[in-house]
Design a protein around this motif. Structure first.
Motif, PDB file in Angstrom:
ATOM      1  N   THR A 235       3.776  18.760 -17.822  1.00 27.19           N
ATOM      2  CA  THR A 235       2.848  19.819 -18.218  1.00 27.19           C
ATOM      3  C   THR A 235       3.522  21.183 -18.178  1.00 27.19           C
ATOM      4  N   VAL A 236       4.237  21.434 -17.082  1.00 24.32           N
ATOM      5  CA  VAL A 236       4.931  22.714 -16.947  1.00 24.32           C
ATOM      6  C   VAL A 236       5.967  22.879 -18.052  1.00 24.32           C
ATOM      7  N   THR A 237       6.656  21.806 -18.372  1.00 25.36           N
ATOM      8  CA  THR A 237       7.664  21.856 -19.440  1.00 25.36           C
ATOM      9  C   THR A 237       7.023  22.147 -20.787  1.00 25.36           C
ATOM     10  N   LEU A 238       5.884  21.485 -21.048  1.00 23.88           N
ATOM     11  CA  LEU A 238       5.178  21.714 -22.315  1.00 23.88           C
ATOM     12  C   LEU A 238       4.707  23.157 -22.441  1.00 23.88           C
ATOM     13  N   ILE A 239       4.146  23.689 -21.363  1.00 22.96           N
ATOM     14  CA  ILE A 239       3.700  25.083 -21.372  1.00 22.96           C
ATOM     15  C   ILE A 239       4.871  26.024 -21.639  1.00 22.96           C
ATOM     16  N   ALA A 240       5.984  25.709 -21.016  1.00 19.91           N
ATOM     17  CA  ALA A 240       7.164  26.545 -21.219  1.00 19.91           C
ATOM     18  C   ALA A 240       7.621  26.508 -22.670  1.00 19.91           C
ATOM     19  N   ILE A 241       7.556  25.303 -23.272  1.00 14.35           N
ATOM     20  CA  ILE A 241       7.960  25.167 -24.674  1.00 14.35           C
ATOM     21  C   ILE A 241       7.026  25.960 -25.573  1.00 14.35           C
ATOM     22  N   VAL A 242       5.711  25.856 -25.305  1.00 16.76           N
ATOM     23  CA  VAL A 242       4.734  26.593 -26.103  1.00 16.76           C
ATOM     24  C   VAL A 242       4.970  28.087 -26.001  1.00 16.76           C
ATOM     25  N   CYS A 243       5.163  28.549 -24.765  1.00 18.38           N
ATOM     26  CA  CYS A 243       5.416  29.977 -24.564  1.00 18.38           C
ATOM     27  C   CYS A 243       6.674  30.422 -25.307  1.00 18.38           C
ATOM     28  N   LYS A 244       7.684  29.579 -25.270  1.00 23.80           N
ATOM     29  CA  LYS A 244       8.926  29.933 -25.946  1.00 23.80           C
ATOM     30  C   LYS A 244       8.738  29.948 -27.453  1.00 23.80           C
ATOM     31  N   SER A 245       7.936  28.971 -27.975  1.00 22.65           N
ATOM     32  CA  SER A 245       7.681  28.936 -29.417  1.00 22.65           C
ATOM     33  C   SER A 245       6.886  30.152 -29.857  1.00 22.65           C
ATOM     34  N   GLN A 246       5.931  30.591 -29.075  1.00 26.22           N
ATOM     35  CA  GLN A 246       5.167  31.807 -29.391  1.00 26.22           C
ATOM     36  C   GLN A 246       6.079  33.021 -29.442  1.00 26.22           C
TER      37      GLN A 246
ATOM     38  N   GLN B  48       0.835  -1.205   0.000  1.00 29.93           N
ATOM     39  CA  GLN B  48       0.000   0.000   0.000  1.00 29.93           C
ATOM     40  C   GLN B  48       0.866   1.249   0.000  1.00 29.93           C
ATOM     41  N   GLU B  49       1.918   1.233   0.791  1.00 33.03           N
ATOM     42  CA  GLU B  49       2.826   2.370   0.812  1.00 33.03           C
ATOM     43  C   GLU B  49       3.485   2.547  -0.547  1.00 33.03           C
ATOM     44  N   ASN B  50       3.862   1.434  -1.202  1.00 34.85           N
ATOM     45  CA  ASN B  50       4.473   1.523  -2.517  1.00 34.85           C
ATOM     46  C   ASN B  50       3.512   2.119  -3.540  1.00 34.85           C
ATOM     47  N   LEU B  51       2.207   1.748  -3.465  1.00 34.96           N
ATOM     48  CA  LEU B  51       1.217   2.299  -4.380  1.00 34.96           C
ATOM     49  C   LEU B  51       1.102   3.808  -4.209  1.00 34.96           C
ATOM     50  N   ILE B  52       1.099   4.262  -2.984  1.00 33.96           N
ATOM     51  CA  ILE B  52       1.021   5.707  -2.725  1.00 33.96           C
ATOM     52  C   ILE B  52       2.254   6.406  -3.275  1.00 33.96           C
ATOM     53  N   VAL B  53       3.421   5.826  -3.025  1.00 33.81           N
ATOM     54  CA  VAL B  53       4.653   6.419  -3.536  1.00 33.81           C
ATOM     55  C   VAL B  53       4.628   6.465  -5.056  1.00 33.81           C
ATOM     56  N   TRP B  54       4.163   5.368  -5.692  1.00 37.11           N
ATOM     57  CA  TRP B  54       4.089   5.327  -7.150  1.00 37.11           C
ATOM     58  C   TRP B  54       3.123   6.382  -7.677  1.00 37.11           C
ATOM     59  N   SER B  55       1.959   6.531  -7.008  1.00 36.71           N
ATOM     60  CA  SER B  55       0.977   7.530  -7.439  1.00 36.71           C
ATOM     61  C   SER B  55       1.553   8.935  -7.336  1.00 36.71           C
ATOM     62  N   LEU B  56       2.216   9.210  -6.228  1.00 31.97           N
ATOM     63  CA  LEU B  56       2.826  10.528  -6.060  1.00 31.97           C
ATOM     64  C   LEU B  56       3.899  10.774  -7.100  1.00 31.97           C
ATOM     65  N   THR B  57       4.639   9.725  -7.436  1.00 29.50           N
ATOM     66  CA  THR B  57       5.687   9.871  -8.444  1.00 29.50           C
ATOM     67  C   THR B  57       5.090  10.198  -9.806  1.00 29.50           C
ATOM     68  N   VAL B  58       4.014   9.448 -10.178  1.00 29.53           N
ATOM     69  CA  VAL B  58       3.354   9.700 -11.467  1.00 29.53           C
ATOM     70  C   VAL B  58       2.797  11.110 -11.513  1.00 29.53           C
ATOM     71  N   LEU B  59       2.163  11.550 -10.404  1.00 29.73           N
ATOM     72  CA  LEU B  59       1.612  12.893 -10.353  1.00 29.73           C
ATOM     73  C   LEU B  59       2.698  13.948 -10.513  1.00 29.73           C
ATOM     74  N   CYS B  60       3.816  13.711  -9.860  1.00 30.64           N
ATOM     75  CA  CYS B  60       4.927  14.665  -9.941  1.00 30.64           C
ATOM     76  C   CYS B  60       5.479  14.739 -11.363  1.00 30.64           C
ATOM     77  N   VAL B  61       5.639  13.562 -11.998  1.00 30.06           N
ATOM     78  CA  VAL B  61       6.164  13.532 -13.363  1.00 30.06           C
ATOM     79  C   VAL B  61       5.198  14.217 -14.323  1.00 30.06           C
ATOM     80  N   SER B  62       3.886  13.962 -14.138  1.00 28.34           N
ATOM     81  CA  SER B  62       2.883  14.579 -15.006  1.00 28.34           C
ATOM     82  C   SER B  62       2.904  16.095 -14.874  1.00 28.34           C
ATOM     83  N   THR B  63       2.989  16.556 -13.628  1.00 32.86           N
ATOM     84  CA  THR B  63       3.028  18.000 -13.395  1.00 32.86           C
ATOM     85  C   THR B  63       4.250  18.626 -14.038  1.00 32.86           C
TER      86      THR B  63
END
Length: 424
Positions: free
Chosen positions: A357-368, A339-354
């Protein structure tokens, strides 16, 4: 006929008993008569002397009137206070270890033996009075702990409370005696009234590994306002030893079993002299388990999907009386909590996704920003020109100054009248 036979058997048995008693009387009676002719005298010069801390020397002498001949003479000793004890000895002296702050009393008598028969004298009594001191000024709640150190010596730590009626200026002084050695404390800890309430000996003359030897603790005191009553207490050195923690504790999984191994505590006792408690916590379910063992390993079937914490502690067993349990060993962990591993994995996925997303937004802003650089917008003029053809002719005619009209312009010849207030 049967009745007559039983009667004859009974008479025969009675005659045998009578013959045996008669034979015993013939053999014993001369000795009894001989002993009755011997007078047994009590010892003389019976004295009690304090020979060391909590130690009394009992001494006496045989009566000069006592007839010796072929008799065996012993002495019967009874300790009356502070603790009753009775024993006999052939010597004319005896050492006794006992607390003396409430006094000491004993008596002794002569025992005379001859051919299995015994005669006794009267008792002779001696007494030691309690030492002087005001009531409730002696220390209370005295407790002591010994510890076997890495330097193979024994330390001693004692604590106590001042007497309820002890004045605030009371100074207490602690002494310990082990066998023939006596030492005064030099390291005290004080209370808020500056009274000694703790004592530490980092090194003592207490021999490690001895069995059931006594440690005598003596505390006296002084004050300007009252006589401080002394206090003594006897401790079994094994009973007050704080056992060391088990060494080299290891924990590992073997298939579905949790296996723990360790070594005996630092001590002069062999490894067979210890018992252990094994403390296990299932961190997944919260269940706790304490098991006792006399070996140096432990095996238990566990749920391998959980995570566990393990601790070990030790105490004396068999070789000496139980002392104080050691502290728990350092906590070791084993297993994985799914159960602890599942929570850690979920937090890791959430962190990577965030982060993505931030990286993509930065790229878009830079391309504009690059697009703006490639195709810049047409700038608007900063200087505004006057419209030469105003739509509202009436407003044009109402100009306040002739400088608005150029000579030869379209509006030449038209009168320029003043503007009325209602225009605005």
């Amino acid at each position: 006929m049967v009745f007559l036979t039983d009667h004859l058997n009974f008479m025969a048995s009675m005659m045998r008993v009578c013959l045996i008693l008669l034979w015993i009387r013939i053999l014993v009676q001369p000795h009894i008569l001989q002993l009755k002719a011997v007078q047994v005298f009590p010892p003389i010069n019976f004295t009690l002397t304090v020979s060391a801390l909590a130690q009394v020397l009992l001494s006496w002498k045989p009566s000069p009137n006592q007839e010796q001949k072929n008799y065996t003479i012993r002495y019967d000793v009874k300790i009356l206070t502070p603790v009753f004890e009775e024993y006999d000895t052939t010597k004319t002296h005896s050492f006794q270890t006992a607390v003396l702050h409430n006094g000491f009393s004993a008596h002794v008598r002569t025992l005379l033996f001859h051919k299995g028969l015994q005669m006794t004298s009267d008792w002779v009594t001696a007494e030691l009075q309690p030492p002087p001191g005001a009531e409730n000024t002696a220390v209370t709640d005295l407790s002591c702990v010994t510890h076997f150190t890495v330097s193979s010596t024994v330390s001693l730590h004692c604590t106590w409370l001042p007497g309820k009626e002890a004045p605030e200026d009371t100074k207490y002084f602690l002494f310990y005696r082990y066998e023939t050695y006596t030492e005064e404390c030099q390291d005290y800890i004080k209370d808020k009234w500056n009274r000694n309430v703790e004592c530490r000996f980092s090194v003592t003359h207490i021999a490690p590994g001895e069995i059931d030897e006594l440690i005598v603790i003596h505390i006296n005191g002084s004050s300007k306002y009252a006589a401080i009553k002394p206090f003594q207490q006897l401790f079994n050195q094994n009973a007050i030893e704080k056992v060391n923690v088990p060494r080299n504790v290891t924990v590992f999984l073997e298939q579905n079993d949790l296996v723990a191994t360790w070594e005996k505590p630092l001590s002069t006792f062999p490894k067979g002299c210890f018992e252990y408690e094994f403390y296990l916590i299932n961190l997944k379910s919260g269940n706790e388990q304490v098991s006792k063992t006399y070996s140096h390993d432990f095996r238990l079937r566990i749920d391998v999907t959980g995570r566990y914490s393990v601790q070990i502690r030790a105490n004396h067993h068999k070789c000496a009386v139980n002392g104080f349990w050691s502290d728990w060993s350092e906590t070791l962990y084993i297993g994985e909590n799914k159960q602890e591993n599942l929570i850690v994995w979920s937090l890791t996925v959430l962190c990577v996704s965030t982060c993505s997303t931030v990286t993509l937004i930065a790229i878009v802003c830079k391309s504009q920003h690059m697009w703006r650089k490639l195709f810049p917008p047409i700038p608007t003029p900063r200087i505004k020109f006057r419209d030469p053809f105003p739509n509202h002719y009436e407003r044009a005619r109402s100009c306040p100054s002739e400088t608005w009209l150029e000579p030869g312009g379209l509006a030449e010849g038209l009168p320029c009248s003043a503007l009325h207030d209602n225009v605005f």
